[in-house]
Design a protein around this motif. Structure first.
Motif, PDB file in Angstrom:
ATOM      1  N   SER A 272     -88.414   9.202   3.609  1.00  0.00           N
ATOM      2  CA  SER A 272     -87.804  10.676   2.656  1.00  0.00           C
ATOM      3  C   SER A 272     -86.956  10.799   2.970  1.00  0.00           C
ATOM      4  CB  SER A 272     -89.243  11.457   3.650  1.00  0.00           C
ATOM      5  OG  SER A 272     -89.076  12.454   2.633  1.00  0.00           O
ATOM      6  N   PRO A 273     -86.163  10.336   1.851  1.00  0.00           N
ATOM      7  CA  PRO A 273     -84.507  11.127   2.355  1.00  0.00           C
ATOM      8  C   PRO A 273     -83.919  12.061   1.652  1.00  0.00           C
ATOM      9  CG  PRO A 273     -84.707   8.552   0.866  1.00  0.00           C
ATOM     10  CD  PRO A 273     -86.499   9.183   0.941  1.00  0.00           C
ATOM     11  N   ASN A 274     -85.178  12.860   0.883  1.00  0.00           N
ATOM     12  CA  ASN A 274     -85.128  14.220   0.873  1.00  0.00           C
ATOM     13  C   ASN A 274     -84.923  14.944   2.159  1.00  0.00           C
ATOM     14  OD1 ASN A 274     -84.601  14.093  -1.997  1.00  0.00           O
ATOM     15  ND2 ASN A 274     -86.551  14.195  -2.067  1.00  0.00           N
ATOM     16  N   ARG A 275     -85.898  14.242   3.289  1.00  0.00           N
ATOM     17  CA  ARG A 275     -85.190  15.130   4.946  1.00  0.00           C
ATOM     18  C   ARG A 275     -83.895  14.941   5.536  1.00  0.00           C
ATOM     19  NH1 ARG A 275     -90.064  12.637   7.103  1.00  0.00           N
ATOM     20  NH2 ARG A 275     -89.053  13.633   9.324  1.00  0.00           N
ATOM     21  N   LEU A 276     -83.361  14.000   4.871  1.00  0.00           N
ATOM     22  CA  LEU A 276     -81.940  13.842   6.107  1.00  0.00           C
ATOM     23  C   LEU A 276     -81.199  14.960   6.287  1.00  0.00           C
ATOM     24  CD1 LEU A 276     -80.272  11.453   6.923  1.00  0.00           C
ATOM     25  CD2 LEU A 276     -79.099  11.630   4.537  1.00  0.00           C
ATOM     26  N   VAL A 277     -80.356  15.943   5.268  1.00  0.00           N
ATOM     27  CA  VAL A 277     -80.543  16.984   5.741  1.00  0.00           C
ATOM     28  C   VAL A 277     -80.411  18.171   6.605  1.00  0.00           C
ATOM     29  CG1 VAL A 277     -78.545  18.993   4.842  1.00  0.00           C
ATOM     30  CG2 VAL A 277     -78.701  16.751   3.834  1.00  0.00           C
ATOM     31  N   PRO A 278     -82.546  18.485   6.089  1.00  0.00           N
ATOM     32  CA  PRO A 278     -83.129  18.899   7.275  1.00  0.00           C
ATOM     33  C   PRO A 278     -83.115  19.006   8.741  1.00  0.00           C
ATOM     34  CG  PRO A 278     -83.962  19.135   5.170  1.00  0.00           C
ATOM     35  CD  PRO A 278     -82.834  18.090   5.073  1.00  0.00           C
ATOM     36  N   THR A 279     -83.216  17.078   8.690  1.00  0.00           N
ATOM     37  CA  THR A 279     -82.660  16.584  10.080  1.00  0.00           C
ATOM     38  C   THR A 279     -82.159  16.383  10.948  1.00  0.00           C
ATOM     39  OG1 THR A 279     -85.042  14.825   9.296  1.00  0.00           O
ATOM     40  CG2 THR A 279     -83.986  14.494  11.048  1.00  0.00           C
ATOM     41  N   MET A 280     -80.957  16.250  10.091  1.00  0.00           N
ATOM     42  CA  MET A 280     -79.242  16.821  10.655  1.00  0.00           C
ATOM     43  C   MET A 280     -78.856  18.274  10.876  1.00  0.00           C
ATOM     44  SD  MET A 280     -75.347  15.745   8.463  1.00  0.00           S
ATOM     45  CE  MET A 280     -76.066  17.307   7.411  1.00  0.00           C
ATOM     46  N   LEU A 281     -79.645  19.044  10.316  1.00  0.00           N
ATOM     47  CA  LEU A 281     -79.009  20.064  10.463  1.00  0.00           C
ATOM     48  C   LEU A 281     -79.879  20.620  11.793  1.00  0.00           C
ATOM     49  CD1 LEU A 281     -79.474  22.261   7.407  1.00  0.00           C
ATOM     50  CD2 LEU A 281     -77.369  21.285   8.127  1.00  0.00           C
ATOM     51  N   VAL A 282     -81.154  20.154  12.005  1.00  0.00           N
ATOM     52  CA  VAL A 282     -82.105  20.336  13.607  1.00  0.00           C
ATOM     53  C   VAL A 282     -81.194  19.918  14.555  1.00  0.00           C
ATOM     54  CG1 VAL A 282     -84.242  19.866  14.296  1.00  0.00           C
ATOM     55  CG2 VAL A 282     -84.206  20.736  11.807  1.00  0.00           C
ATOM     56  N   ILE A 283     -80.571  18.721  14.658  1.00  0.00           N
ATOM     57  CA  ILE A 283     -80.195  17.675  15.708  1.00  0.00           C
ATOM     58  C   ILE A 283     -78.835  18.531  15.886  1.00  0.00           C
ATOM     59  CG2 ILE A 283     -78.664  15.952  16.451  1.00  0.00           C
ATOM     60  CD1 ILE A 283     -81.144  14.006  14.585  1.00  0.00           C
ATOM     61  N   GLY A 284     -78.033  18.722  14.569  1.00  0.00           N
ATOM     62  CA  GLY A 284     -77.002  19.424  14.705  1.00  0.00           C
ATOM     63  C   GLY A 284     -77.359  20.796  15.380  1.00  0.00           C
ATOM     64  N   GLY A 285     -78.102  21.241  15.157  1.00  0.00           N
ATOM     65  CA  GLY A 285     -78.230  22.676  15.534  1.00  0.00           C
ATOM     66  C   GLY A 285     -78.500  22.851  17.112  1.00  0.00           C
ATOM     67  N   SER A 286     -80.237  21.671  17.376  1.00  0.00           N
ATOM     68  CA  SER A 286     -79.916  21.607  18.585  1.00  0.00           C
ATOM     69  C   SER A 286     -79.103  21.538  19.895  1.00  0.00           C
ATOM     70  CB  SER A 286     -81.068  20.725  18.773  1.00  0.00           C
ATOM     71  OG  SER A 286     -82.413  21.335  18.275  1.00  0.00           O
ATOM     72  N   LEU A 287     -77.933  20.855  19.466  1.00  0.00           N
ATOM     73  CA  LEU A 287     -77.024  20.383  20.354  1.00  0.00           C
ATOM     74  C   LEU A 287     -76.674  21.532  20.197  1.00  0.00           C
ATOM     75  CD1 LEU A 287     -76.214  16.543  18.765  1.00  0.00           C
ATOM     76  CD2 LEU A 287     -77.457  17.119  20.569  1.00  0.00           C
ATOM     77  N   SER A 288     -75.460  22.009  19.295  1.00  0.00           N
ATOM     78  CA  SER A 288     -74.843  22.982  19.593  1.00  0.00           C
ATOM     79  C   SER A 288     -75.965  24.211  19.981  1.00  0.00           C
ATOM     80  CB  SER A 288     -74.386  23.879  18.171  1.00  0.00           C
ATOM     81  OG  SER A 288     -74.479  23.165  17.574  1.00  0.00           O
ATOM     82  N   ALA A 289     -76.594  25.098  19.907  1.00  0.00           N
ATOM     83  CA  ALA A 289     -77.480  25.290  21.137  1.00  0.00           C
ATOM     84  C   ALA A 289     -77.236  25.418  22.714  1.00  0.00           C
ATOM     85  CB  ALA A 289     -79.230  25.699  20.769  1.00  0.00           C
ATOM     86  N   VAL A 290     -77.343  23.686  22.780  1.00  0.00           N
ATOM     87  CA  VAL A 290     -77.430  23.294  23.811  1.00  0.00           C
ATOM     88  C   VAL A 290     -75.877  23.848  24.733  1.00  0.00           C
ATOM     89  CG1 VAL A 290     -77.316  21.511  25.561  1.00  0.00           C
ATOM     90  CG2 VAL A 290     -79.301  21.599  24.340  1.00  0.00           C
ATOM     91  N   ALA A 291     -74.373  23.325  24.291  1.00  0.00           N
ATOM     92  CA  ALA A 291     -73.104  23.416  24.207  1.00  0.00           C
ATOM     93  C   ALA A 291     -72.797  25.336  24.584  1.00  0.00           C
ATOM     94  CB  ALA A 291     -72.428  22.488  23.004  1.00  0.00           C
TER      95      ALA A 291
END
Length: 424
Positions: A272-291
């Motif tokens: 589902s290509p339309n989910r690319l940006v949301p998926t990217m934001l979830v991963i980036g947000g999770s990593l940022s929270a850990v940092a």
């Protein structure tokens, strides 16, 4: 994210944690049982191994992460990846031997041990990354657990009888070779040593720039460290190293996050290509929270705890920690976007960004160190990372818009990615 991506991400993160723990255990045990000269030799040899592994991953593993496809039998891909990595390991072993002869005028036993076992170590790493690529992260974790357990057992036994550096390297690399054999049994494959030409034909568009990126960034990072030592002194480098060590858990999570970002974004593109940006934001947000959370923990450490962790370097490390935490936070965002761009096969754009990042990682810390020592170097590193993040956002948006205008199948692998390849 649904349960399946979270489960896959959990396996990858656990695998990276086990790998980091066993590497640390190796370093600590060797440091405690060999002379300072031998430990220096170990640091050089282990550094060579790390560089070779990074180049091998870029050439023979990351392309598989990007293009793990719905092939009826993914064993062929795993066999080709492992076989090509083994051949690369043999070449790297010959280079190591040649360097030893030229620089040292001979072939010490530790060099010979690493050279003999290096191809097997690269097979283990290729299969480990291959399991992640096809959605079998649990097998990757099991393989690394086996290596770590075997390594620790062998080192304890050998150090009990008083072996030197060569014996320690033999125990470590021998356990890695056993893990490679286990990996072959797990995947039911035998490395295809004749697959190098075919691999470069099929994956060369990705493998060549990936390998150059790794070489440029590794060289620039090392050169930047040397430049800071010249401009601000060795103590400044020590402060930066101590600060980086304290933030090590974040580096571990981000390393796993990069692999997760590539594989999960690739799956989303195929589904589902339309989910690319949301998926990217979830991963980036999770990593940022850990940092952010870990950075706050480290910044709140009492002086006594800091001294217990990094010794007398704490006083200087504490000064550079705020900008280094910012570096980790920005890096988490860039990692998520970088994973999406890898999955989109934005090869030219990401190659330019990574080479630019390498150049800035040399110039920024050096300029900062010239102005304000270790703190200035850390601020310079944060500044160039922030600039790189802005540029990455702009490039990603431009590439994404151009790809959408060209059509839904203009980027990425032509074969859809499956949720889980069958290797049983």
């Amino acid at each position: 994210m649904s349960i399946a991506p979270l489960r896959r991400s959990g396996w990858v993160l656990a695998d990276y944690a086990v790998s980091a723990a066993t590497n640390m255990l190796l370093t600590v045990m060797v440091a405690r049982h060999v002379t300072r000269a031998e430990f220096g030799a170990f640091a050089i040899l282990y550094g060579y191994y790390v560089l070779v592994v990074e180049l091998s991953r870029a050439t023979f593993s990351e392309p598989l992460l990007v293009r793990a496809t719905a092939a009826p039998d993914p064993r062929r891909q795993l066999a080709d990846s492992a076989g090509a990595a083994a051949v690369f390991g043999a070449v790297a072993a010959l280079v190591l031997v040649a360097l030893s002869v030229v620089v040292r005028g001979g072939l010490p036993s530790p060099v010979l041990v690493l050279a003999l076992l290096l191809p097997g170590l690269l097979v283990q790493d290729a299969l480990r990354m291959g399991f992640v690529a096809i959605g079998r992260g649990a097998r990757s974790l099991a393989n690394d657990l086996f290596w770590g357990t075997s390594q620790a057992t062998a080192l304890v036994l050998l150090f009990t009888v008083g072996v030197g550096l060569a014996g320690a390297l033999a125990a470590w690399a021998g356990a890695g070779l056993a893990a490679a054999v286990l990996g072959m049994a797990q995947a039911r494959v035998v490395p295809r040593f004749t697959a190098v030409r075919g691999w470069m034909r099929d994956y060369g568009r990705l493998a060549r720039p990936y390998a150059i990126e790794v070489a440029v960034i590794a060289t620039a990072t090392y050169a930047g460290t040397l430049a800071v030592s010249v401009v601000a002194g060795v103590s400044a480098v020590g402060a930066l190293r101590a600060g980086t060590t304290l933030l090590g858990p974040v580096g571990l999570v981000c390393a796993a996050g990069r692999t997760i970002a590539i594989s999960e974004c690739r799956r989303v593109i195929g589904d589902s290509p339309n989910r690319l940006v949301p998926t990217m934001l979830v991963i980036g947000g999770s990593l940022s929270a850990v940092a952010t959370c870990w950075g706050l923990v480290i910044l709140s450490l009492p002086p006594g705890v800091g001294v217990a962790l990094v010794g007398r370097s704490w006083s200087t490390a504490r000064v550079v920690l705020p900008p280094l935490v910012l570096v980790q936070l920005i890096g988490a965002i860039v990692i998520a976007m970088g994973g999406a761009m890898r999955a989109l096969e934005a090869v030219r754009e990401q190659f330019t960004l990574r080479v630019l990042s390498g150049a800035m990682s040399f110039l920024g810390p050096m300029a900062g160190a010239a102005c304000a020592g270790a703190f200035g170097a850390a601020v310079g590193l944060a500044a160039v990372n922030a600039f790189g993040c802005v540029v990455t956002v702009l490039v990603f948006r431009r590439f994404r818009a151009r790809s959408r205008a060209a059509g839904p199948h203009s980027c990425g692998a032509p074969v859809p990615v499956v949720e889980r390849a069958e290797v049983s």
